[in-house]
Design a protein around this motif. Structure first.
Motif, PDB file in Angstrom:
ATOM      1  N   LYS A 160     -27.047  12.135 -30.853  1.00  0.00           N
ATOM      2  CA  LYS A 160     -26.910  13.412 -30.921  1.00  0.00           C
ATOM      3  C   LYS A 160     -27.053  14.053 -29.615  1.00  0.00           C
ATOM      4  CE  LYS A 160     -27.729  13.636 -35.822  1.00  0.00           C
ATOM      5  NZ  LYS A 160     -28.412  14.212 -37.224  1.00  0.00           N
ATOM      6  N   PRO A 161     -26.248  14.794 -29.233  1.00  0.00           N
ATOM      7  CA  PRO A 161     -26.294  15.873 -28.075  1.00  0.00           C
ATOM      8  C   PRO A 161     -27.490  16.594 -27.801  1.00  0.00           C
ATOM      9  CG  PRO A 161     -24.729  16.592 -29.139  1.00  0.00           C
ATOM     10  CD  PRO A 161     -24.735  15.526 -29.997  1.00  0.00           C
ATOM     11  N   THR A 162     -28.420  17.202 -28.928  1.00  0.00           N
ATOM     12  CA  THR A 162     -29.409  17.731 -28.806  1.00  0.00           C
ATOM     13  C   THR A 162     -30.649  17.085 -28.519  1.00  0.00           C
ATOM     14  OG1 THR A 162     -29.665  17.299 -31.288  1.00  0.00           O
ATOM     15  CG2 THR A 162     -28.827  19.537 -30.660  1.00  0.00           C
ATOM     16  N   LYS A 163     -30.559  15.823 -28.680  1.00  0.00           N
ATOM     17  CA  LYS A 163     -31.619  14.713 -28.361  1.00  0.00           C
ATOM     18  C   LYS A 163     -31.326  14.342 -26.887  1.00  0.00           C
ATOM     19  CE  LYS A 163     -32.672  12.819 -32.998  1.00  0.00           C
ATOM     20  NZ  LYS A 163     -32.719  11.565 -33.473  1.00  0.00           N
ATOM     21  N   ILE A 164     -30.290  14.114 -26.447  1.00  0.00           N
ATOM     22  CA  ILE A 164     -30.351  13.872 -24.994  1.00  0.00           C
ATOM     23  C   ILE A 164     -30.528  14.990 -24.040  1.00  0.00           C
ATOM     24  CG2 ILE A 164     -27.763  13.827 -24.656  1.00  0.00           C
ATOM     25  CD1 ILE A 164     -27.949  11.248 -23.019  1.00  0.00           C
ATOM     26  N   HIS A 165     -30.153  16.076 -24.572  1.00  0.00           N
ATOM     27  CA  HIS A 165     -30.359  17.139 -23.780  1.00  0.00           C
ATOM     28  C   HIS A 165     -31.795  17.426 -23.627  1.00  0.00           C
ATOM     29  CE1 HIS A 165     -26.096  18.993 -24.482  1.00  0.00           C
ATOM     30  NE2 HIS A 165     -26.284  18.082 -23.539  1.00  0.00           N
ATOM     31  N   LYS A 166     -32.505  17.150 -24.523  1.00  0.00           N
ATOM     32  CA  LYS A 166     -33.998  17.275 -24.386  1.00  0.00           C
ATOM     33  C   LYS A 166     -34.601  16.217 -23.264  1.00  0.00           C
ATOM     34  CE  LYS A 166     -35.175  19.099 -28.881  1.00  0.00           C
ATOM     35  NZ  LYS A 166     -35.716  18.723 -30.014  1.00  0.00           N
ATOM     36  N   LEU A 167     -33.862  15.151 -23.225  1.00  0.00           N
ATOM     37  CA  LEU A 167     -34.301  14.024 -22.055  1.00  0.00           C
ATOM     38  C   LEU A 167     -33.872  14.538 -20.818  1.00  0.00           C
ATOM     39  CD1 LEU A 167     -33.116  10.483 -23.451  1.00  0.00           C
ATOM     40  CD2 LEU A 167     -35.290  11.418 -23.141  1.00  0.00           C
ATOM     41  N   PHE A 168     -32.673  15.009 -20.874  1.00  0.00           N
ATOM     42  CA  PHE A 168     -32.096  15.730 -19.323  1.00  0.00           C
ATOM     43  C   PHE A 168     -33.033  16.775 -19.076  1.00  0.00           C
ATOM     44  CE2 PHE A 168     -27.710  14.425 -20.619  1.00  0.00           C
ATOM     45  CZ  PHE A 168     -27.942  13.198 -20.401  1.00  0.00           C
ATOM     46  N   GLU A 169     -33.620  17.511 -19.811  1.00  0.00           N
ATOM     47  CA  GLU A 169     -34.630  18.694 -19.389  1.00  0.00           C
ATOM     48  C   GLU A 169     -35.797  18.089 -18.548  1.00  0.00           C
ATOM     49  OE1 GLU A 169     -35.313  21.284 -22.687  1.00  0.00           O
ATOM     50  OE2 GLU A 169     -33.051  21.704 -22.975  1.00  0.00           O
ATOM     51  N   SER A 170     -36.347  17.088 -19.283  1.00  0.00           N
ATOM     52  CA  SER A 170     -37.586  16.284 -18.921  1.00  0.00           C
ATOM     53  C   SER A 170     -37.118  15.405 -17.744  1.00  0.00           C
ATOM     54  CB  SER A 170     -38.152  15.581 -19.890  1.00  0.00           C
ATOM     55  OG  SER A 170     -37.441  14.516 -20.333  1.00  0.00           O
ATOM     56  N   ILE A 175     -12.486   5.725 -40.514  1.00  0.00           N
ATOM     57  CA  ILE A 175     -12.552   6.901 -39.304  1.00  0.00           C
ATOM     58  C   ILE A 175     -13.922   7.285 -38.859  1.00  0.00           C
ATOM     59  CG2 ILE A 175     -11.502   9.287 -39.122  1.00  0.00           C
ATOM     60  CD1 ILE A 175      -9.452   8.541 -41.313  1.00  0.00           C
ATOM     61  N   ILE A 176     -14.029   7.195 -37.730  1.00  0.00           N
ATOM     62  CA  ILE A 176     -15.295   7.579 -37.163  1.00  0.00           C
ATOM     63  C   ILE A 176     -15.617   8.992 -37.062  1.00  0.00           C
ATOM     64  CG2 ILE A 176     -17.073   7.467 -35.162  1.00  0.00           C
ATOM     65  CD1 ILE A 176     -15.885   4.537 -34.469  1.00  0.00           C
ATOM     66  N   PHE A 177     -14.586   9.758 -36.535  1.00  0.00           N
ATOM     67  CA  PHE A 177     -14.445  11.316 -36.632  1.00  0.00           C
ATOM     68  C   PHE A 177     -13.009  11.789 -36.865  1.00  0.00           C
ATOM     69  CE2 PHE A 177     -15.282  10.297 -32.176  1.00  0.00           C
ATOM     70  CZ  PHE A 177     -14.083  10.762 -31.469  1.00  0.00           C
ATOM     71  N   LYS A 178     -12.563  12.894 -36.916  1.00  0.00           N
ATOM     72  CA  LYS A 178     -11.486  13.379 -36.873  1.00  0.00           C
ATOM     73  C   LYS A 178     -11.101  14.492 -36.055  1.00  0.00           C
ATOM     74  CE  LYS A 178      -9.205  12.024 -41.184  1.00  0.00           C
ATOM     75  NZ  LYS A 178      -7.924  12.689 -41.326  1.00  0.00           N
ATOM     76  N   ALA A 179     -10.190  14.863 -35.537  1.00  0.00           N
ATOM     77  CA  ALA A 179      -9.706  16.048 -34.684  1.00  0.00           C
ATOM     78  C   ALA A 179      -9.981  17.255 -35.613  1.00  0.00           C
ATOM     79  CB  ALA A 179      -8.444  16.048 -34.388  1.00  0.00           C
ATOM     80  N   LYS A 180     -10.467  18.309 -34.846  1.00  0.00           N
ATOM     81  CA  LYS A 180     -10.945  19.463 -35.302  1.00  0.00           C
ATOM     82  C   LYS A 180     -12.368  19.456 -35.836  1.00  0.00           C
ATOM     83  CE  LYS A 180      -6.366  21.148 -35.151  1.00  0.00           C
ATOM     84  NZ  LYS A 180      -5.242  21.630 -35.788  1.00  0.00           N
ATOM     85  N   GLU A 181     -12.952  18.271 -36.358  1.00  0.00           N
ATOM     86  CA  GLU A 181     -14.250  18.283 -36.827  1.00  0.00           C
ATOM     87  C   GLU A 181     -15.136  18.660 -35.621  1.00  0.00           C
ATOM     88  OE1 GLU A 181     -14.004  14.775 -40.080  1.00  0.00           O
ATOM     89  OE2 GLU A 181     -15.086  14.335 -38.341  1.00  0.00           O
ATOM     90  N   PRO A 182     -16.497  19.334 -36.190  1.00  0.00           N
ATOM     91  CA  PRO A 182     -17.338  19.660 -35.139  1.00  0.00           C
ATOM     92  C   PRO A 182     -17.955  18.243 -34.455  1.00  0.00           C
ATOM     93  CG  PRO A 182     -18.009  20.688 -37.291  1.00  0.00           C
ATOM     94  CD  PRO A 182     -16.697  19.631 -37.468  1.00  0.00           C
ATOM     95  N   SER A 183     -17.948  18.245 -33.240  1.00  0.00           N
ATOM     96  CA  SER A 183     -18.430  17.324 -32.373  1.00  0.00           C
ATOM     97  C   SER A 183     -19.862  17.042 -32.451  1.00  0.00           C
ATOM     98  CB  SER A 183     -17.835  17.013 -31.037  1.00  0.00           C
ATOM     99  OG  SER A 183     -18.117  18.333 -30.326  1.00  0.00           O
ATOM    100  N   THR A 184     -20.389  16.096 -33.117  1.00  0.00           N
ATOM    101  CA  THR A 184     -22.056  16.031 -33.385  1.00  0.00           C
ATOM    102  C   THR A 184     -22.731  14.852 -32.714  1.00  0.00           C
ATOM    103  OG1 THR A 184     -21.498  15.068 -35.636  1.00  0.00           O
ATOM    104  CG2 THR A 184     -21.742  17.314 -35.478  1.00  0.00           C
ATOM    105  N   ARG A 185     -21.800  13.924 -32.390  1.00  0.00           N
ATOM    106  CA  ARG A 185     -22.376  12.678 -31.689  1.00  0.00           C
ATOM    107  C   ARG A 185     -21.296  12.315 -30.505  1.00  0.00           C
ATOM    108  NH1 ARG A 185     -26.124   9.289 -33.969  1.00  0.00           N
ATOM    109  NH2 ARG A 185     -27.061   9.913 -35.629  1.00  0.00           N
ATOM    110  N   PHE A 186     -22.163  11.576 -29.762  1.00  0.00           N
ATOM    111  CA  PHE A 186     -21.490  10.680 -28.739  1.00  0.00           C
ATOM    112  C   PHE A 186     -21.434   9.394 -28.954  1.00  0.00           C
ATOM    113  CE2 PHE A 186     -21.440   8.615 -24.484  1.00  0.00           C
ATOM    114  CZ  PHE A 186     -20.359   9.354 -23.737  1.00  0.00           C
ATOM    115  N   TYR A 187     -20.446   8.440 -28.813  1.00  0.00           N
ATOM    116  CA  TYR A 187     -20.530   6.995 -29.191  1.00  0.00           C
ATOM    117  C   TYR A 187     -20.295   6.207 -27.863  1.00  0.00           C
ATOM    118  CZ  TYR A 187     -19.733   9.226 -33.697  1.00  0.00           C
ATOM    119  OH  TYR A 187     -19.680   9.996 -34.846  1.00  0.00           O
TER     120      TYR A 187
END
Length: 159
Positions: A107-117, A38-50
């Motif tokens: 991780k979304p936090t990393k890609i959001h930094k790319l999007f800001e730049s 299982i890569i992720f389960k429903a209702k878990e915090p979504s911490t990665r895009f795959y």
């Protein structure tokens, strides 16, 4: 290490330029999973895009303790876990490996930094993400319509 060229095999990333994919490659991790894992389960915090590089992933919705419905089968080149791209979201389905899988992930936090730049990169990425969401919504709507149409109590209404 992932290269921008490796990311060209991901459908939604074909809309990015080569330099954009090269920058994205710097934050992408390669993860490996075994069949049945299982890569992720429903209702878990979504911490990665795959993004699936190889294998097959089933997106499953638990209906009850005894019933699980497969709502999508992800093939290589396609992405999943898009809830991670929305702030403070949880995954809505389980992602289960139907075969051994290799995925690109960030991780979304990393890609959001790319999007800001690079706002153009962010715009291109989110446009493609909206297309994915719309297609999945269309599929689910059709599944819902078929379930209602095929329900024995509803069939008299369609005649």
């Amino acid at each position: 290490m992932v290269s921008g060229a490796d990311l060209k095999q991901i459908v939604m990333l074909t809309y990015l330029t080569d330099p954009m994919r090269d920058r994205l490659a710097q934050i992408v991790d390669v993860l490996k999973f075994d069949k049945g894992e299982i890569i992720f389960k429903a209702k878990e915090p979504s911490t990665r895009f795959y993004m699936l590089r190889s294998g097959q992933v089933l997106l499953e919705q638990r209906i009850s303790d005894q019933v699980t419905a497969c709502v999508a089968a992800i093939k290589p080149g396609y992405s999943f876990g898009w809830s991670a791209m929305i702030d403070d979201e949880m995954y809505t389905v389980d992602a289960v490996c139907e075969a051994p899988c290799e995925v690109f992930s960030f991780k979304p936090t990393k890609i959001h930094k790319l999007f800001e730049s690079d706002p153009e990169m962010g715009l291109r990425f989110y446009r493609r993400l909206l297309v994915i969401i719309k297609k999945r919504l269309d599929i689910r709507t059709e599944q819902f319509k078929q379930a209602i149409k095929n329900h024995p109590d509803m069939q008299a209404l369609f005649q």
